[in-house]
Design a protein around this motif. Sequence first.
Motif, PDB file in Angstrom:
ATOM      1  N   PHE A  78       0.593  -1.077   0.276  1.00 27.31           N
ATOM      2  CA  PHE A  78       0.399  -0.303   0.163  1.00 27.31           C
ATOM      3  C   PHE A  78       0.786   1.282   0.170  1.00 27.31           C
ATOM      4  O   PHE A  78       2.135   1.391   1.046  1.00 27.31           O
ATOM      5  N   SER A  79       0.415   1.846  -0.466  1.00 29.14           N
ATOM      6  CA  SER A  79       1.679   2.978  -0.568  1.00 29.14           C
ATOM      7  C   SER A  79       0.588   4.937  -1.080  1.00 29.14           C
ATOM      8  O   SER A  79      -0.463   4.479  -1.397  1.00 29.14           O
ATOM      9  N   THR A  80       1.033   5.268  -0.254  1.00 24.22           N
ATOM     10  CA  THR A  80       0.569   7.360  -0.546  1.00 24.22           C
ATOM     11  C   THR A  80       1.262   7.927  -1.380  1.00 24.22           C
ATOM     12  O   THR A  80       2.654   8.085  -0.842  1.00 24.22           O
ATOM     13  N   THR A  81       1.186   8.721  -2.265  1.00 26.04           N
ATOM     14  CA  THR A  81       2.859   9.755  -3.355  1.00 26.04           C
ATOM     15  C   THR A  81       1.880  10.654  -3.474  1.00 26.04           C
ATOM     16  O   THR A  81       0.341  11.322  -3.573  1.00 26.04           O
ATOM     17  N   HIS A  82       2.190  11.960  -2.980  1.00 27.25           N
ATOM     18  CA  HIS A  82       1.381  13.268  -3.382  1.00 27.25           C
ATOM     19  C   HIS A  82       2.514  14.159  -4.142  1.00 27.25           C
ATOM     20  O   HIS A  82       4.190  14.032  -3.754  1.00 27.25           O
ATOM     21  N   GLY A  83       2.165  15.404  -4.472  1.00 33.16           N
ATOM     22  CA  GLY A  83       3.298  15.882  -5.774  1.00 33.16           C
ATOM     23  C   GLY A  83       2.414  17.257  -6.407  1.00 33.16           C
ATOM     24  O   GLY A  83       1.052  16.988  -6.031  1.00 33.16           O
ATOM     25  N   GLY A  86       6.750   9.795  -1.862  1.00 30.56           N
ATOM     26  CA  GLY A  86       5.604   9.360  -1.086  1.00 30.56           C
ATOM     27  C   GLY A  86       6.621   7.882  -0.132  1.00 30.56           C
ATOM     28  O   GLY A  86       7.391   8.341  -0.187  1.00 30.56           O
ATOM     29  N   VAL A  87       4.825   7.122   0.392  1.00 34.11           N
ATOM     30  CA  VAL A  87       5.718   6.846   1.200  1.00 34.11           C
ATOM     31  C   VAL A  87       5.049   4.864   1.299  1.00 34.11           C
ATOM     32  O   VAL A  87       3.803   5.506   0.882  1.00 34.11           O
ATOM     33  N   GLY A  88       5.488   4.213   1.716  1.00 32.61           N
ATOM     34  CA  GLY A  88       5.103   2.919   1.141  1.00 32.61           C
ATOM     35  C   GLY A  88       4.964   1.899   2.149  1.00 32.61           C
ATOM     36  O   GLY A  88       6.065   1.894   2.982  1.00 32.61           O
ATOM     37  N   PHE A  89       4.071   1.188   1.925  1.00 28.53           N
ATOM     38  CA  PHE A  89       3.689  -0.304   3.531  1.00 28.53           C
ATOM     39  C   PHE A  89       3.623  -1.726   2.108  1.00 28.53           C
ATOM     40  O   PHE A  89       2.389  -1.716   2.224  1.00 28.53           O
ATOM     41  N   HIS A  90       4.918  -2.253   2.938  1.00 26.81           N
ATOM     42  CA  HIS A  90       5.116  -3.290   2.257  1.00 26.81           C
ATOM     43  C   HIS A  90       5.410  -4.452   3.108  1.00 26.81           C
ATOM     44  O   HIS A  90       5.558  -4.240   4.567  1.00 26.81           O
ATOM     45  N   PHE A  91       4.326  -5.790   2.920  1.00 33.81           N
ATOM     46  CA  PHE A  91       4.194  -6.210   4.179  1.00 33.81           C
ATOM     47  C   PHE A  91       4.013  -8.008   3.372  1.00 33.81           C
ATOM     48  O   PHE A  91       3.885  -8.821   2.160  1.00 33.81           O
ATOM     49  N   THR A  92       5.090  -9.093   3.841  1.00 28.68           N
ATOM     50  CA  THR A  92       5.695 -10.740   3.454  1.00 28.68           C
ATOM     51  C   THR A  92       4.747 -11.662   4.446  1.00 28.68           C
ATOM     52  O   THR A  92       4.337 -10.599   5.769  1.00 28.68           O
ATOM     53  N   THR A 105       9.093 -15.676   5.639  1.00 30.70           N
ATOM     54  CA  THR A 105       9.736 -14.521   6.205  1.00 30.70           C
ATOM     55  C   THR A 105       8.916 -13.413   6.301  1.00 30.70           C
ATOM     56  O   THR A 105       8.833 -12.760   5.222  1.00 30.70           O
ATOM     57  N   ASP A 106       8.025 -12.978   7.684  1.00 22.31           N
ATOM     58  CA  ASP A 106       7.341 -11.996   7.748  1.00 22.31           C
ATOM     59  C   ASP A 106       8.524 -11.478   8.209  1.00 22.31           C
ATOM     60  O   ASP A 106       9.253 -10.524   8.917  1.00 22.31           O
ATOM     61  N   MET A 107       8.018 -10.171   7.273  1.00 22.97           N
ATOM     62  CA  MET A 107       9.045  -9.152   6.990  1.00 22.97           C
ATOM     63  C   MET A 107       8.096  -7.597   7.351  1.00 22.97           C
ATOM     64  O   MET A 107       6.907  -7.670   6.094  1.00 22.97           O
ATOM     65  N   THR A 108       8.327  -6.663   7.224  1.00 21.83           N
ATOM     66  CA  THR A 108       7.404  -5.130   6.574  1.00 21.83           C
ATOM     67  C   THR A 108       8.861  -4.231   6.755  1.00 21.83           C
ATOM     68  O   THR A 108       9.470  -4.303   7.468  1.00 21.83           O
ATOM     69  N   TYR A 109       8.749  -3.822   5.250  1.00 23.22           N
ATOM     70  CA  TYR A 109       9.669  -2.616   5.364  1.00 23.22           C
ATOM     71  C   TYR A 109       8.873  -1.496   4.330  1.00 23.22           C
ATOM     72  O   TYR A 109       7.088  -1.365   4.027  1.00 23.22           O
ATOM     73  N   MET A 110       9.216  -0.177   4.734  1.00 21.24           N
ATOM     74  CA  MET A 110       8.791   0.966   4.168  1.00 21.24           C
ATOM     75  C   MET A 110       9.739   1.963   3.071  1.00 21.24           C
ATOM     76  O   MET A 110      10.164   2.376   3.854  1.00 21.24           O
ATOM     77  N   PRO A 111       8.987   2.110   2.132  1.00 26.24           N
ATOM     78  CA  PRO A 111       9.941   2.376   0.823  1.00 26.24           C
ATOM     79  C   PRO A 111       9.513   4.471   0.739  1.00 26.24           C
ATOM     80  O   PRO A 111       8.668   4.829   0.969  1.00 26.24           O
TER      81      PRO A 111
END
Length: 167
Positions: free
Chosen positions: A47-52, A64-70, A74-80
Motif C-alpha cells: 500500500f502506498s500514497t504519493t503526493h506532489g 511518497g511512502v509505502g507499506f509493504h508486508f510479506t 519470512t514475515d517482514m515489514t518494510y517502508m519505501p
Amino acid sequence: MKILRLLMVSVALITVSVCSAQRGYRGMIEGGRTFHLEETTLHSTEFSTTHGYQFNPYLFIGAGVGFHFTSSETDMTYMPLYLDLRANLMRTKVSPFIDVKTGYTVLDAKGVYLNSSVGVNYNFYRLLSVYLKVGYTYQKVDSPIYANSDKEYDNIGGITAKIGFEF
C-alpha cells in the motif's frame, strides 16, 4: 497490524480532504502485490500514497511512502520512501502512463528501492481517476535474506501489479 492499517487509511482521508482544493496538487493511493521471481515466501502486499505537483497534463512529480508486508515463513515489514515521476502519454479520458519511483526502504528490509511501471488511467469525474499498472520492483536489501536454508537473497523485488486512485 490492524492499527497500522487504520492509521494509513486515516492519513489518506485527511490528506485528501485538506489538499484536494489546492491548484496543481495531485495525490494517489494505491495497493497491489509484488511477486518475487524465485521464492514464493517473499511475495509482498503493498500500500502506498504519493503526493506532489501536476506541472501540466503530462508531467507529475511527487514524493511518497509505502507499506509493504510479506507473510508466511519470512514475515517482514518494510517502508519505501521515494520520489515519483509520472508521464501521462495522452490527454484523453483513458490515458496510458509511465511511472518511475526511486528511493530507499527502512524497517526490516533496508536498501535501494526502484519501481518502474506502465499503466492505464481512467478519468471518471473531473480530477478523480482510477488506474491499473504493472511493472518491476527492484528492492535491494543491505543484509541478505535467507528464505530457505540453502539460498540467500539480496533483491526481494519482482513483478508488480497495482490498482490505484488519483485525486
